[in-house]
Design an enzyme around this catalytic site. Sequence first.
Site, mmCIF file in Angstrom:
data_model
loop_
_atom_site.group_PDB
_atom_site.id
_atom_site.type_symbol
_atom_site.label_atom_id
_atom_site.label_comp_id
_atom_site.label_asym_id
_atom_site.label_seq_id
_atom_site.Cartn_x
_atom_site.Cartn_y
_atom_site.Cartn_z
ATOM 1 N N SER A 132 0.861 -1.182 0.000
ATOM 2 C CA SER A 132 0.000 0.000 0.000
ATOM 3 C C SER A 132 0.895 1.229 0.000
ATOM 4 O O SER A 132 2.083 1.119 0.353
ATOM 5 C CB SER A 132 -0.842 -0.023 1.286
ATOM 6 O OG SER A 132 -1.472 1.213 1.510
ATOM 7 N N TYR A 145 -1.346 -1.352 10.521
ATOM 8 C CA TYR A 145 -1.383 -1.488 9.061
ATOM 9 C C TYR A 145 -0.048 -1.012 8.482
ATOM 10 O O TYR A 145 0.548 -1.692 7.652
ATOM 11 C CB TYR A 145 -2.557 -0.660 8.521
ATOM 12 C CG TYR A 145 -2.889 -0.904 7.060
ATOM 13 C CD1 TYR A 145 -3.378 -2.131 6.627
ATOM 14 C CD2 TYR A 145 -2.741 0.108 6.110
ATOM 15 C CE1 TYR A 145 -3.714 -2.341 5.290
ATOM 16 C CE2 TYR A 145 -3.065 -0.094 4.779
ATOM 17 C CZ TYR A 145 -3.551 -1.326 4.375
ATOM 18 O OH TYR A 145 -3.877 -1.532 3.050
#
Length: 263
Positions: A132, A145
Amino acid sequence: MQIDDRTVLLTGATGGIGQAIARDLRRHGAKLILTGRQGDVLDSLATELDARSLIVDLADPTATDGLLAEAGEVDILVANAALPGSARLDTYSTAEIDRVLDVNLRAPILLARGLIPGMIERGGGHLVFVSSLSGKAATAKSSLYNATKFGLRGLSHALRAELRDDGIGVSVVCPGFIRDAGMFANSGVKLPPGIGTRTPEQVAQAVRKAVENNRGEVDVAPAFMRVASTFAGVAPELSAAFTRVTGANKITDDMAEGQRSVR
Ligand SMILES: NC(=O)c1ccc[n+]([C@@H]2O[C@H](COP(=O)([O-])OP(=O)(O)OC[C@H]3O[C@@H](n4cnc5c(N)ncnc54)[C@H](OP(=O)(O)O)[C@@H]3O)[C@@H](O)[C@H]2O)c1
């Protein structure tokens, strides 16, 4: 590596981006092994794409052994499954932290380790890790995350160097905000004007091109987001100050709220 007639093991196939990756790879001739936990979604996708499907909970510490044994020979791994890991760290239980680490980072590591020897024996293969822009730029309320997505980028870069002489390509794909389907779209967050998005199909295309052209790292985001995340990697303090001053941290606040039930 060409996609046609190659066997691809795809995790997170039931999710918004996973379904787009599966359809794109199938259109280009891949033989798919799809995994996820939602049996109904997995079954109908497998029927649509003439694929094999395996229900696997990647948070189960022994799950990857069974998955590798069932999958058999694999030419391409797309490690795409993930949990959002959003919200303040001190709101997480130990079990919840373990689940995010297991699904987002430990499972991709174990799957790669398990598949590398067979790929070397057969003269090549490709590993794709879906990270990401959160693997480049850290934000408040995204620490877990960020930890796993930074980790996946490190894993991918290192393996790419390590496996170059074995004929195994390694790519990391870094999407920004993805609209229409997937964990960001499901959070219901409205972005401020000027922050662009991309589609699941564009992520799928990036995954395929990363394999076909053996690309080390591919971002899937508008130019501004790509520049901002690169800047955050070089100057994290300045980037964090910019985020605070512009109020951009409201986006991760809202995402944490919208993803509260997914742990
Ligand atoms: N959407 C975005 O804006 C965005 C942006 C950047 C990066 N990404 C990355 O893109 C990838 C795909 O995300 P997405 O947006 O498609 O998310 P999603 O729709 O929430 O899908 C997540 C996938 O991960 C699987 N998964 C979650 N926990 C699992 C577990 N314990 N065991 C096995 N599978 C599990 C889910 O399977 P089940 O539903 O069957 O449990 C689902 O297939 C992720 O790596 C994510 O970090 C997404």
